[in-house]
Design a protein around this motif. Structure first.
Motif, PDB file in Angstrom:
ATOM      1  N   MET A 193      -3.055  -2.856  17.508  1.00 43.04           N
ATOM      2  CA  MET A 193      -1.875  -2.521  17.376  1.00 43.04           C
ATOM      3  C   MET A 193      -1.811  -1.134  17.541  1.00 43.04           C
ATOM      4  SD  MET A 193      -0.264  -5.058  14.445  1.00 43.04           S
ATOM      5  CE  MET A 193      -1.354  -4.359  13.008  1.00 43.04           C
ATOM      6  N   SER A 237       2.235  -2.544   4.558  1.00 41.98           N
ATOM      7  CA  SER A 237       1.074  -2.874   4.676  1.00 41.98           C
ATOM      8  C   SER A 237       0.857  -2.898   6.319  1.00 41.98           C
ATOM      9  CB  SER A 237       0.779  -4.311   4.272  1.00 41.98           C
ATOM     10  OG  SER A 237       2.096  -5.097   4.670  1.00 41.98           O
ATOM     11  N   LEU A 284      -3.052  12.099   6.963  1.00 46.77           N
ATOM     12  CA  LEU A 284      -3.153  11.577   5.589  1.00 46.77           C
ATOM     13  C   LEU A 284      -3.803  12.251   4.525  1.00 46.77           C
ATOM     14  CD1 LEU A 284      -2.856   8.686   4.079  1.00 46.77           C
ATOM     15  CD2 LEU A 284      -5.070   8.184   4.996  1.00 46.77           C
ATOM     16  N   PHE A 335       1.693   1.882  17.166  1.00 48.68           N
ATOM     17  CA  PHE A 335       3.068   1.914  16.588  1.00 48.68           C
ATOM     18  C   PHE A 335       3.582   3.319  17.370  1.00 48.68           C
ATOM     19  CE2 PHE A 335       2.603  -1.359  13.550  1.00 48.68           C
ATOM     20  CZ  PHE A 335       1.184  -1.314  13.309  1.00 48.68           C
ATOM     21  N   PHE A 383       1.153   5.686   0.310  1.00 51.39           N
ATOM     22  CA  PHE A 383       0.353   6.581   0.984  1.00 51.39           C
ATOM     23  C   PHE A 383       1.408   7.884   0.872  1.00 51.39           C
ATOM     24  CE2 PHE A 383      -2.191   3.657   3.715  1.00 51.39           C
ATOM     25  CZ  PHE A 383      -1.229   2.733   3.657  1.00 51.39           C
ATOM     26  N   TYR A 438       0.790  -1.187   0.032  1.00 51.41           N
ATOM     27  CA  TYR A 438       0.022   0.034  -0.027  1.00 51.41           C
ATOM     28  C   TYR A 438       0.900   1.184  -0.036  1.00 51.41           C
ATOM     29  CZ  TYR A 438      -3.315  -3.440   1.596  1.00 51.41           C
ATOM     30  OH  TYR A 438      -4.197  -4.427   1.654  1.00 51.41           O
ATOM     31  N   TYR A 455       1.627  11.522   3.515  1.00 53.64           N
ATOM     32  CA  TYR A 455       1.093  12.238   4.556  1.00 53.64           C
ATOM     33  C   TYR A 455       1.636  13.538   4.286  1.00 53.64           C
ATOM     34  CZ  TYR A 455      -0.085   7.946   6.895  1.00 53.64           C
ATOM     35  OH  TYR A 455      -0.987   6.785   7.191  1.00 53.64           O
ATOM     36  N   LEU A 500       5.037   0.853   8.206  1.00 59.18           N
ATOM     37  CA  LEU A 500       5.148   1.741   7.160  1.00 59.18           C
ATOM     38  C   LEU A 500       6.458   2.140   7.078  1.00 59.18           C
ATOM     39  CD1 LEU A 500       2.322   4.406   7.381  1.00 59.18           C
ATOM     40  CD2 LEU A 500       2.559   2.412   5.905  1.00 59.18           C
ATOM     41  N   LEU A 556      -6.098   2.659  10.667  1.00 56.59           N
ATOM     42  CA  LEU A 556      -7.468   3.144  10.087  1.00 56.59           C
ATOM     43  C   LEU A 556      -8.300   1.985  10.211  1.00 56.59           C
ATOM     44  CD1 LEU A 556      -6.761   5.782   7.715  1.00 56.59           C
ATOM     45  CD2 LEU A 556      -7.267   6.395   9.733  1.00 56.59           C
ATOM     46  N   GLY A 603       1.301  17.130  13.896  1.00 58.03           N
ATOM     47  CA  GLY A 603       1.344  15.773  13.486  1.00 58.03           C
ATOM     48  C   GLY A 603       1.174  15.205  11.994  1.00 58.03           C
ATOM     49  N   LEU A 604       1.292  14.213  11.686  1.00 62.61           N
ATOM     50  CA  LEU A 604       1.021  13.802  10.129  1.00 62.61           C
ATOM     51  C   LEU A 604      -0.286  13.612   9.944  1.00 62.61           C
ATOM     52  CD1 LEU A 604       4.102  12.946  10.648  1.00 62.61           C
ATOM     53  CD2 LEU A 604       3.888  11.215   9.071  1.00 62.61           C
ATOM     54  N   LEU A 638      -4.553   1.607  -2.724  1.00 66.09           N
ATOM     55  CA  LEU A 638      -4.445   0.215  -2.099  1.00 66.09           C
ATOM     56  C   LEU A 638      -4.635  -0.813  -3.270  1.00 66.09           C
ATOM     57  CD1 LEU A 638      -7.139   0.744   0.798  1.00 66.09           C
ATOM     58  CD2 LEU A 638      -4.808   0.896   1.013  1.00 66.09           C
ATOM     59  N   HIS A 650      -7.737  -1.504   8.515  1.00 68.46           N
ATOM     60  CA  HIS A 650      -6.169  -1.675   8.080  1.00 68.46           C
ATOM     61  C   HIS A 650      -5.709  -0.923   6.923  1.00 68.46           C
ATOM     62  CE1 HIS A 650      -3.101  -3.572  10.667  1.00 68.46           C
ATOM     63  NE2 HIS A 650      -2.508  -3.580   9.510  1.00 68.46           N
ATOM     64  N   TYR A 651      -6.531   0.155   6.496  1.00 67.58           N
ATOM     65  CA  TYR A 651      -5.987   0.608   5.280  1.00 67.58           C
ATOM     66  C   TYR A 651      -5.469   1.809   5.320  1.00 67.58           C
ATOM     67  CZ  TYR A 651      -8.336  -3.511   2.945  1.00 67.58           C
ATOM     68  OH  TYR A 651      -8.410  -4.451   2.634  1.00 67.58           O
ATOM     69  N   GLY A 652      -4.308   2.022   6.069  1.00 65.21           N
ATOM     70  CA  GLY A 652      -3.742   3.333   6.423  1.00 65.21           C
ATOM     71  C   GLY A 652      -3.631   3.607   7.846  1.00 65.21           C
ATOM     72  N   TYR A 653      -3.050   4.608   8.132  1.00 67.95           N
ATOM     73  CA  TYR A 653      -2.698   4.914   9.579  1.00 67.95           C
ATOM     74  C   TYR A 653      -3.011   6.100  10.005  1.00 67.95           C
ATOM     75  CZ  TYR A 653      -0.532   0.284   8.966  1.00 67.95           C
ATOM     76  OH  TYR A 653      -0.038  -0.725   8.742  1.00 67.95           O
ATOM     77  N   THR A 654      -3.313   6.591  11.176  1.00 67.19           N
ATOM     78  CA  THR A 654      -3.459   7.825  11.792  1.00 67.19           C
ATOM     79  C   THR A 654      -2.544   8.206  12.903  1.00 67.19           C
ATOM     80  OG1 THR A 654      -4.986   9.600  12.604  1.00 67.19           O
ATOM     81  CG2 THR A 654      -5.335   7.391  13.356  1.00 67.19           C
ATOM     82  N   PHE A 655      -1.997   9.318  13.040  1.00 61.98           N
ATOM     83  CA  PHE A 655      -1.130   9.671  13.972  1.00 61.98           C
ATOM     84  C   PHE A 655      -1.160  10.519  14.838  1.00 61.98           C
ATOM     85  CE2 PHE A 655       2.792   8.103  11.839  1.00 61.98           C
ATOM     86  CZ  PHE A 655       2.240   7.476  10.705  1.00 61.98           C
ATOM     87  N   LYS A 699      -4.186   7.620  -0.454  1.00 67.94           N
ATOM     88  CA  LYS A 699      -3.763   6.339  -0.090  1.00 67.94           C
ATOM     89  C   LYS A 699      -4.084   5.635  -1.537  1.00 67.94           C
ATOM     90  CE  LYS A 699      -7.532   4.690   2.465  1.00 67.94           C
ATOM     91  NZ  LYS A 699      -8.214   4.279   3.640  1.00 67.94           N
TER      92      LYS A 699
END
Lengths: 110, 114
Positions: B31, A95, A46, B33, A34, A32, A36, A98, B97, A43-44, A51, B100-105, A49
């Motif tokens: 999870m 995936s 998004l 991180f 991305f 995947y 940001y 990152l 997210l 912070g970051l 997929l 599980h498609y992407g992440y938030t910080f 993305k």
């Protein structure tokens, strides 16, 4: 192992000009991708993305990116930038975990 | 998407001391991180924290230096121990997210060690 390369560390542009921020990735498996954005002292967030499916991905704030498998690229574009787009932009791949590129500082000048 | 509350937002600490950073998520996540962003650099993953098990550390990071707690599915802490000026960085937590498609910080903790 995955790696992400952002080819430009800094990109200065004038307001209302188009911009492209370049990103190349390497991976032996499907990943995947991305983009940001990090505004100063924040912070970051998004932006968008990829997929699967359509290679042209549209994100927030008028940004879009195109996935090119043959060139292993995922460049970010905006047809007309604003002063408020001044920020650091990070390309990332993965995936479960990152891997980030080193970032591109976009500076939009009046 | 999940909202993360991270604190403190910034701190200035004396070398040799420790700082604990907290992340609270408004939904349950398996999870979490923890990343480090050194000045002028990109983000580097420190460890993955799963509830009910020991954190998994990336190469170059050790539990004695960066102990992590994950007492439940909405909360985690990262401690930066025995700090030196080289630990001056932004530390960020992240969660997947939904789907599980992407992440938030989180908004990050800007740490300066003097």
């Amino acid at each position: 192992a995955q790696s992400v390369t952002q080819l430009d560390s800094q990109v200065p542009v004038f307001e209302e000009a188009p911009v492209e921020l370049r990103c190349n990735y390497s991976s032996s498996v499907s990943v995947y991708l991305f983009w940001y954005v990090q505004y100063p002292n924040q912070g970051l967030q998004l932006l968008l993305k990829y997929l699967s499916g359509s290679t042209l991905v549209k994100g927030i704030n008028g940004f879009e990116a195109e996935f090119n498998k043959s060139q292993t690229s995922f460049h970010l574009r905006k047809p007309s930038v604003h002063i408020s787009d001044t920020a650091e932009y990070f390309c990332a791949a993965g995936s479960e975990k990152l891997v980030f590129g080193k970032g591109t500082k976009l500076t939009v000048n009046p | 998407s999940a909202v993360i509350s991270q604190k403190p937002s910034r701190d200035i600490c004396q070398r040799g001391t420790s700082l604990t950073i907290q992340c609270q998520v408004d939904s349950q996540v398996t999870m979490m991180f923890w990343y480090r962003q050194q000045p002028g650099q990109s983000l580097t993953l420190i460890a993955t924290a799963n509830q009910g098990s020991e954190a998994t550390y990336e190469s170059g990071f050790v539990i004695d230096k960066f102990p992590i707690s994950r007492p439940n599915l909405t909360f985690s802490t990262l401690t930066v121990s025995n700090m030196s000026p080289e630990d001056s960085s932004i530390y960020l937590c992240s969660v997947p997210l939904q789907g599980h498609y992407g992440y938030t910080f989180g908004s990050g903790t800007r740490l300066t060690v003097v």
